[in-house]
Design an enzyme around this catalytic site. Structure first.
Site, PDB file in Angstrom:
ATOM      1  N   ASP A   8      -5.700  -8.189   4.229  1.00 32.10           N
ATOM      2  CA  ASP A   8      -4.841  -7.963   3.059  1.00 32.10           C
ATOM      3  C   ASP A   8      -5.601  -7.977   1.737  1.00 32.10           C
ATOM      4  OD1 ASP A   8      -3.657  -9.355   5.345  1.00 32.10           O
ATOM      5  OD2 ASP A   8      -1.769  -9.306   4.260  1.00 32.10           O
ATOM      6  N   GLU A  39      -1.203  -4.527   1.695  1.00 30.66           N
ATOM      7  CA  GLU A  39       0.088  -5.194   1.554  1.00 30.66           C
ATOM      8  C   GLU A  39       0.312  -5.921   0.220  1.00 30.66           C
ATOM      9  OE1 GLU A  39       2.855  -5.574   2.969  1.00 30.66           O
ATOM     10  OE2 GLU A  39       3.525  -7.641   3.023  1.00 30.66           O
ATOM     11  N   ASN A  40      -0.755  -6.549  -0.304  1.00 30.74           N
ATOM     12  CA  ASN A  40      -0.596  -7.371  -1.510  1.00 30.74           C
ATOM     13  C   ASN A  40      -1.481  -6.907  -2.657  1.00 30.74           C
ATOM     14  OD1 ASN A  40      -0.541  -9.789   0.944  1.00 30.74           O
ATOM     15  ND2 ASN A  40       1.258  -9.468  -0.325  1.00 30.74           N
ATOM     16  N   HIS A  68       6.085  -6.454   2.835  1.00 29.03           N
ATOM     17  CA  HIS A  68       6.290  -6.110   1.422  1.00 29.03           C
ATOM     18  C   HIS A  68       6.056  -4.613   1.173  1.00 29.03           C
ATOM     19  CE1 HIS A  68       6.743 -10.243   0.114  1.00 29.03           C
ATOM     20  NE2 HIS A  68       5.645 -10.575   0.775  1.00 29.03           N
ATOM     21  N   HIS A 154       1.212  -7.581  11.821  1.00 27.44           N
ATOM     22  CA  HIS A 154       1.442  -8.293  10.570  1.00 27.44           C
ATOM     23  C   HIS A 154       2.480  -9.380  10.841  1.00 27.44           C
ATOM     24  CE1 HIS A 154       0.850  -8.230   6.201  1.00 27.44           C
ATOM     25  NE2 HIS A 154       2.136  -8.530   6.074  1.00 27.44           N
ATOM     26  N   HIS A 179      -1.486 -10.891   7.323  1.00 25.02           N
ATOM     27  CA  HIS A 179      -0.332 -11.557   6.704  1.00 25.02           C
ATOM     28  C   HIS A 179      -0.612 -12.971   6.224  1.00 25.02           C
ATOM     29  CE1 HIS A 179       3.802 -12.363   5.609  1.00 25.02           C
ATOM     30  NE2 HIS A 179       3.880 -13.378   6.447  1.00 25.02           N
TER      31      HIS A 179
END
Length: 272
Positions: A8, A39-40, A68, A154, A179
């Site tokens: 991530d 994702e982030n 997300h 994830h 994750h």
């Protein structure tokens, strides 16, 4: 084939590290294909279209998302225009985008990438990840339809990730977790030839609480009360993930290595 998978990307620090170092890392490791979990990447929650382009332009051949996936609203439209960005397979059926796709490396070898969301300890229920993954792998056998197959699972629970690894053993080149933002030390080749690691870790500042500036998480743990928003830490990021070598004939893995590049983790893992 050599496949690089990075965990991530966390905020500006992670994006900066990908921009500055991914191309060099791919060259040094002789990676044929690179997958990055984004994702982030945008403020710690989700991925904007603009930041997706940053990751792709830096050398990511595919960007996976997670729970997300659509926190940044422009991704709702962008994902249908950019085939190199994948959302989870077992997201709502009406969700835009796709959860798997077959790509090609520079030599024309086909790489299946798919992502699934776990169910255990996640904030809301998702469809069964095992049946979703099974259907895709049955249609794309490694060494047949594709030369390699990579699953990004994830999920929160290591037990669920491990179960998925064994479920896919012999049917995928790599099953790797994302994750939790904490790299696990269990990189291994499973009995039937699938490479596995419970979590790749994050591409972010490890002088943090899972990528967030330490002050607010510590305040909440100590007092039980929040005062400010969580914000990503902005120190030097470690690029964290795995490098997997596969056999083009069988599609199975022959080697898996943990990757640590730059930042705090690289100080204790100089081989990365």
């Amino acid at each position: 084939m050599k496949i690089l998978f990075l965990g991530d990307v966390m905020g500006r620090s992670g994006r900066r590290a990908i921009t500055e170092r991914l191309g060099v890392l791919k060259s040094r490791l002789k990676a044929d294909f690179a997958i990055v979990n984004g994702e982030n990447a945008s403020g710690g929650t989700g991925l904007t279209a603009g930041h997706a382009k940053v990751l792709l332009d830096a050398g990511a051949d595919c960007v996976t998302l997670g729970d997300h996936a659509f926190d940044q609203k422009d991704m709702l439209a962008f994902i249908d225009t950019e085939p190199r960005v994948l959302r989870p397979l077992n997201f709502a059926r009406e969700a835009p985008g796709r959860g798997h796709r077959v790509y090609q490396d520079a030599r024309g070898r086909k790489v299946l990438v798919l992502q699934a969301l776990g169910q255990v300890f996640m904030k809301r229920p998702f469809d069964d990840p095992f049946s979703a993954v099974d259907a895709v792998l049955r249609a794309h056998p490694p060494g047949g339809m594709v030369q390699a197959a990579v699953l990004d699972i994830h999920a929160e629970a290591t037990s669920e990730k491990m179960a998925m690894g064994h479920y896919c053993d012999g049917r995928a080149s790599l099953v790797v977790g994302t994750h939790t933002h904490v790299p696990t030390a269990d990189a291994q080749l499973l009995p039937r030839g699938t490479a596995y690691q419970s979590d790749a870790g994050m591409c972010g500042d490890y002088d943090s609480v899972i990528g967030m500036d330490k002050a607010e998480p510590l305040r909440r743990f100590l007092t039980g009360m929040g005062r400010d928003r969580f914000t990503p830490a902005e120190g030097e990021a470690t690029l964290s993930g795995v490098l997997v070598t596969t056999d083009d004939r069988t599609g199975l893995a022959t080697r898996i290595e943990m990757v640590r590049d730059g930042g705090r983790l690289a100080q204790t893992h100089p081989e990365g």
